[in-house]
Enzyme design. Structure first.
Site, PDB file in Angstrom:
ATOM      1  N   LYS A  23       1.164  -1.424   0.211  1.00 45.63           N
ATOM      2  CA  LYS A  23       0.091   0.041  -0.059  1.00 45.63           C
ATOM      3  C   LYS A  23       1.046   1.407  -0.157  1.00 45.63           C
ATOM      4  O   LYS A  23       0.282   2.156  -0.631  1.00 45.63           O
ATOM      5  CB  LYS A  23      -1.188  -0.062   1.286  1.00 45.63           C
ATOM      6  CG  LYS A  23      -1.733  -1.584   1.184  1.00 45.63           C
ATOM      7  CD  LYS A  23      -3.458  -0.606   1.717  1.00 45.63           C
ATOM      8  CE  LYS A  23      -4.408  -1.871   1.994  1.00 45.63           C
ATOM      9  NZ  LYS A  23      -5.497  -2.071   2.494  1.00 45.63           N
ATOM     10  N   LYS A  42      -4.961 -10.713  -5.550  1.00 43.61           N
ATOM     11  CA  LYS A  42      -6.460 -10.808  -4.582  1.00 43.61           C
ATOM     12  C   LYS A  42      -7.968 -10.152  -4.721  1.00 43.61           C
ATOM     13  O   LYS A  42      -7.332  -9.119  -5.761  1.00 43.61           O
ATOM     14  CB  LYS A  42      -6.160 -10.704  -3.088  1.00 43.61           C
ATOM     15  CG  LYS A  42      -6.103  -9.722  -2.483  1.00 43.61           C
ATOM     16  CD  LYS A  42      -6.285 -10.053  -1.044  1.00 43.61           C
ATOM     17  CE  LYS A  42      -6.297  -7.966  -0.347  1.00 43.61           C
ATOM     18  NZ  LYS A  42      -6.730  -7.750   0.649  1.00 43.61           N
ATOM     19  N   LYS A  86     -11.725  -4.926  -2.771  1.00 42.34           N
ATOM     20  CA  LYS A  86     -12.198  -3.577  -3.118  1.00 42.34           C
ATOM     21  C   LYS A  86     -11.079  -2.414  -3.521  1.00 42.34           C
ATOM     22  O   LYS A  86     -12.477  -1.809  -4.370  1.00 42.34           O
ATOM     23  CB  LYS A  86     -12.816  -3.070  -1.572  1.00 42.34           C
ATOM     24  CG  LYS A  86     -11.613  -2.723  -0.545  1.00 42.34           C
ATOM     25  CD  LYS A  86     -12.526  -2.939   0.578  1.00 42.34           C
ATOM     26  CE  LYS A  86     -11.662  -3.745   1.706  1.00 42.34           C
ATOM     27  NZ  LYS A  86     -12.545  -4.689   2.843  1.00 42.34           N
TER      28      LYS A  86
HETATM   29  P1  TYM Z   1     -10.594  -6.074   5.625  1.00 44.42           P
HETATM   30  O1  TYM Z   1     -11.531  -5.046   5.656  1.00 44.42           O
HETATM   31  O2  TYM Z   1     -10.016  -6.099   4.389  1.00 44.42           O
HETATM   32  O3  TYM Z   1     -11.258  -7.368   5.158  1.00 44.42           O
HETATM   33  C1  TYM Z   1     -11.728  -8.393   5.824  1.00 44.42           C
HETATM   34  C2  TYM Z   1     -11.558 -10.004   5.729  1.00 44.42           C
HETATM   35  O4  TYM Z   1     -12.080 -10.326   4.730  1.00 44.42           O
HETATM   36  C3  TYM Z   1     -10.338 -11.010   3.942  1.00 44.42           C
HETATM   37  N1  TYM Z   1     -10.073 -11.116   2.606  1.00 44.42           N
HETATM   38  C4  TYM Z   1     -10.342 -11.995   1.997  1.00 44.42           C
HETATM   39  N2  TYM Z   1      -9.987 -13.122   1.663  1.00 44.42           N
HETATM   40  C5  TYM Z   1      -9.654 -14.664   1.107  1.00 44.42           C
HETATM   41  N3  TYM Z   1     -10.299 -13.729  -0.302  1.00 44.42           N
HETATM   42  C6  TYM Z   1     -10.041 -12.741  -0.487  1.00 44.42           C
HETATM   43  N4  TYM Z   1      -9.797 -12.452  -1.538  1.00 44.42           N
HETATM   44  C7  TYM Z   1      -9.955 -11.120   0.325  1.00 44.42           C
HETATM   45  N5  TYM Z   1     -10.282 -10.009   0.741  1.00 44.42           N
HETATM   46  C8  TYM Z   1     -10.006 -10.259   2.177  1.00 44.42           C
HETATM   47  C9  TYM Z   1      -9.743 -10.639   5.075  1.00 44.42           C
HETATM   48  O5  TYM Z   1      -8.703 -11.098   5.175  1.00 44.42           O
HETATM   49  C10 TYM Z   1     -10.060 -10.476   6.084  1.00 44.42           C
HETATM   50  O6  TYM Z   1      -9.948 -11.303   7.003  1.00 44.42           O
HETATM   51  N6  TYM Z   1      -6.941  -5.504   9.985  1.00 44.42           N
HETATM   52  C11 TYM Z   1      -8.406  -6.183   9.202  1.00 44.42           C
HETATM   53  C12 TYM Z   1      -9.440  -5.761   9.793  1.00 44.42           C
HETATM   54  C13 TYM Z   1      -8.945  -6.027  11.397  1.00 44.42           C
HETATM   55  C14 TYM Z   1      -9.240  -6.907  11.970  1.00 44.42           C
HETATM   56  C15 TYM Z   1      -9.329  -6.834  13.210  1.00 44.42           C
HETATM   57  C16 TYM Z   1      -9.067  -8.808  11.265  1.00 44.42           C
HETATM   58  C17 TYM Z   1      -9.170  -4.952  12.166  1.00 44.42           C
HETATM   59  N7  TYM Z   1      -8.439  -5.181  13.218  1.00 44.42           N
HETATM   60  C18 TYM Z   1      -8.285  -7.562  14.455  1.00 44.42           C
HETATM   61  C19 TYM Z   1      -9.453  -9.625  12.492  1.00 44.42           C
HETATM   62  C20 TYM Z   1      -9.219  -9.104  14.071  1.00 44.42           C
HETATM   63  C21 TYM Z   1      -8.405  -5.476   7.425  1.00 44.42           C
HETATM   64  O7  TYM Z   1      -8.845  -4.980   7.005  1.00 44.42           O
HETATM   65  O8  TYM Z   1     -10.055  -6.786   7.009  1.00 44.42           O
END
Ligand code: TYM
Length: 327
Positions: free
Chosen positions: A111, A192, A195
């Site tokens: 990023k 991957k 969004k």
């Molecule tokens: P975020 O919002 O980017 O993504 C949310 C969840 O979706 C999963 N994910 C995917 N899984 C499979 N294939 C894909 N293409 C794909 N794209 C996204 C991500 O692995 C995630 O589980 N940092 C985290 C949010 C967060 C969090 C936490 C998660 C903040 N604090 C504490 C767990 C525990 C995030 O940005 O996810």
């Protein structure tokens, strides 16, 4: 009962990847674990957000959780920014984390490379994530594989703090499933599904119009071999569609290869589109009902009060151990 915890960013674009990687895992596990699921809105502001759209996205994400089958009786559901302790705990952890380890995180490197003028929040983001996890002594963190490195960092941070200040946190673990799939972009299956993808045709959103979803799948990139075979390296497009199909039908790759033996990609894609659309149709029908109902605020208020009390206790404990009090 062991505890699981996860969060998603309220970006307004919740994808099939988010669903398979996180929300659906939580739904599958909610009977066996004490489950916490929250809206990571403070993580969302590590990159610029529209301040009028953000509140709508926050509400929408909670409605989506419920529409996807997250049961408010079995889950503690809350919004990160409504709990002041997350950021406070994160600060204390930041002062026990190192620039070197944070700057080595793959997501940060990706990023920050894309935008030279990145915020410091983008760098410290995994420490806030560690705080989110360890304040509540979570045992397991069900996330997609793209977040595994951050969970490992949370582990390291918890272990380090415990060593330095005495036992304070449970050491969390990434939650492994047998069918771990990373959902890839339909147009560029080496990336991957995300969004922030440049081409919206490669991304399936949970709230997409179902005709569009069907079109996106029918036009997904494949190859010229015309054999449904799992080979992510040489056939990333077909393998990704197989991954989606496997995730939603719980079939193995061998079974899928057998099922579509001798069939062309058109037939296979139609089958993938059918299972995806049928899953999304159910979610969308419930979503609009929930979004406009009164239940949502009551659930979030309850989640806020419960997590505030839990986090306060951990925060006070940390302050004492670190020496942050009047002498
Ligand atoms: P975020 O919002 O980017 O993504 C949310 C969840 O979706 C999963 N994910 C995917 N899984 C499979 N294939 C894909 N293409 C794909 N794209 C996204 C991500 O692995 C995630 O589980 N940092 C985290 C949010 C967060 C969090 C936490 C998660 C903040 N604090 C504490 C767990 C525990 C995030 O940005 O996810």
């Amino acid at each position: 009962m062991k505890r699981i915890l996860t969060g998603l960013q309220p970006t307004g674009v919740i994808t099939l990847g988010n669903y398979v990687g996180a929300i659906r895992k939580m739904k599958q596990l909610q009977d066996e674990y004490d489950s916490f699921i929250f809206v990571a809105d403070m993580h969302a502001i590590t990159i610029p957000q529209d301040r009028e759209q953000l509140p709508k996205n926050i509400r929408s994400l909670v409605a989506l959780y419920l529409a996807c089958g997250i049961d408010p009786k079995k889950n503690t559901i809350y919004i990160q920014s409504e709990n002041i302790y997350h950021a406070n705990v994160s600060w204390m952890l930041e002062c026990n984390s190192y620039y070197g380890e944070l700057s080595r995180m793959t997501q940060f490197k990706d990023k920050s490379r894309k935008n030279a003028n990145f915020t410091v929040g983008l760098l410290t983001y995994p420490v806030l994530m560690a705080a989110d996890i360890i304040i509540y002594d979570a045992d397991y963190v069900p996330v997609g594989v793209d977040q595994k490195q951050h969970v490992e960092l949370a582990r390291d941070i918890a272990i380090r703090f415990n060593k330095k200040y005495g036992d304070t946190f449970k050491v969390p673990d990434f939650y492994y499933t047998d069918t771990e799939v990373k959902i890839m972009d339909l147009q560029d299956p080496t990336k991957k599904m995300s969004k922030s993808a440049e081409n919206p045709k490669g991304v399936i959103k949970l709230l997409d119009d179902l005709d569009d979803v069907r079109k996106k799948i029918m036009k997904a990139a494949t190859d010229s071999e015309a054999v449904v075979r799992f080979d992510p390296e040489n056939k990333p497009g077909v393998s990704n569609l197989m991954g989606i199909y496997a995730a939603l039908t719980y079939k193995s790759m061998e079974d899928i290869e057998e099922e579509f033996k001798g069939q062309n990609y058109g037939t296979f894609k139609k089958a993938v589109a059918d299972v995806v659309c049928s899953e999304l149709e159910k979610i969308q029908a419930r979503y609009y009902e929930i979004l406009n109902g009164k239940e949502l605020d009551r659930i979030l208020d309850e989640g806020r009060e419960k997590t505030l009390a839990m986090a306060k206790e951990k925060y006070e404990m940390m302050k004492k151990k670190i020496g942050l009090y009047r002498g």
